[in-house]
Design a protein around this motif. Sequence first.
Motif, PDB file in Angstrom:
ATOM      1  N   TYR A  41       0.832  -1.205   0.000  1.00 40.01           N
ATOM      2  CA  TYR A  41       0.000   0.000   0.000  1.00 40.01           C
ATOM      3  C   TYR A  41       0.869   1.259   0.000  1.00 40.01           C
ATOM      4  CZ  TYR A  41      -4.196  -2.734   1.169  1.00 40.01           C
ATOM      5  OH  TYR A  41      -5.249  -3.616   1.155  1.00 40.01           O
ATOM      6  N   ARG A  55       0.596   4.219  -2.573  1.00 44.19           N
ATOM      7  CA  ARG A  55       0.304   5.588  -2.122  1.00 44.19           C
ATOM      8  C   ARG A  55       1.287   6.569  -2.743  1.00 44.19           C
ATOM      9  NH1 ARG A  55       2.454   8.082   3.406  1.00 44.19           N
ATOM     10  NH2 ARG A  55       4.328   7.470   2.261  1.00 44.19           N
ATOM     11  N   PHE A 108      -5.944   3.545   2.867  1.00 46.40           N
ATOM     12  CA  PHE A 108      -5.542   3.333   1.470  1.00 46.40           C
ATOM     13  C   PHE A 108      -6.340   4.233   0.525  1.00 46.40           C
ATOM     14  CE2 PHE A 108      -7.673  -0.759   2.901  1.00 46.40           C
ATOM     15  CZ  PHE A 108      -8.971  -0.377   2.588  1.00 46.40           C
ATOM     16  N   ALA A 167      -6.308   0.595  -3.220  1.00 39.88           N
ATOM     17  CA  ALA A 167      -6.346  -0.827  -2.890  1.00 39.88           C
ATOM     18  C   ALA A 167      -6.659  -1.636  -4.143  1.00 39.88           C
ATOM     19  CB  ALA A 167      -7.379  -1.095  -1.800  1.00 39.88           C
TER      20      ALA A 167
END
Length: 390
Positions: free
Chosen positions: A296, A300, A321, A368
């Motif tokens: 994640y 990001r 997320f 996600a």
Amino acid sequence: MKTTNAYLSKTVNELKPSGIRRFFDLASGMEGVISLGVGEPDFVTPWTVREAAILSLEQGYTSYTANAGLLELRQEIAAYMAREFQVAYQPDSEIIVTVGASQAIDIAFRSILDPGDEVIVVEPCFVSYSPLVSLAGGTPVHVQAETEQEFKISPKKLESAITSKTKAIMICSPNNPTGTMLNKEELQKIAEIAERYDLLVISDEIYAELVYDEVYTSMAAINGMKERTILISGFSKGFAMTGWRLGFVCAPKEITAAMLKVHQYGIMCAPIMAQYAGLEAMRNGQDEVEEMRKSYRRRRNYMVSSLNELGLSCHSPGGAFYVFPSIQTTGLTSDQFAEQLLMEEKVAVVPGSVFGESGEGYIRCSYATSIEQLQEAIKRIRRFLEKQTS
């Protein structure tokens, strides 16, 4: 005979349907859609966790559990909270296993609110908070976070919203939809206000496992706050167990006893198979959680840099997320942007306006999903923006 609507509760009749669902419904009938709208891990629940549930079925564990949940699971939750977040809870009197974190929030509000009681809800926020306050007979009072401060709460603004009817403050860190995480110093300022006015804090910490830049601090770990905090958490996000519907709530024993009454009459207990799965997740799931967290974090970083390159100003969220970029430069409203992007480029995002007034001018994008899907989504968003300026 009355019309059918005449039989409906006025409170329920006046509730607006979830704004998130409208865009999911639009996207569900279209082929080739890339969804950045779902607040759900794209990872499958770890195999050992699934195996634990299968084994519980094979061993014939198909009965009710204690209303508060398997004592063994509550003991594991207590150990986990002490180990990971430095908060000590008694498993037999301060923890209830719930049907997801959403049910935990529901029984918390229904246990503390009388008609007319006010709950300060910091926005942008998850869509269920204010409706659940209303359904419990309370009144939500919305306080907008500071958009210029990466959606952090202004203590001064928070304090100015308090009245003689205020009973609690609702916060979520890391936040849905902004991803903003409150650090220890920022939580301390909220704690001081809660103590000064003798308020409870309902702290939604469902994303506590998914933080990227700082050590996570629980509101209940702030000095003096365990006694006035109702801590909401669960297995859905960090352990990739959304469909299992397994959460928990931790609170002082008097509040827990009240919540247990509501839980008993409304739910009885969480499903036993899910509880055995949760037991395995807490005992042996940390390596999998860490791998998901690393993935994640990479996503990001990609989304934040890419959106900023496109001219959609986006702060770097500390957890969860989601990214929450501004689309104000396009001249479109959040709803217009989300709907046109979906129809023209088949990318589903959620308009920020569904998360409160301060969300207008922003969109929520969940990362996600696979990096390949994110890269394709960015290409489509770039194409969409180019058409807006041509």
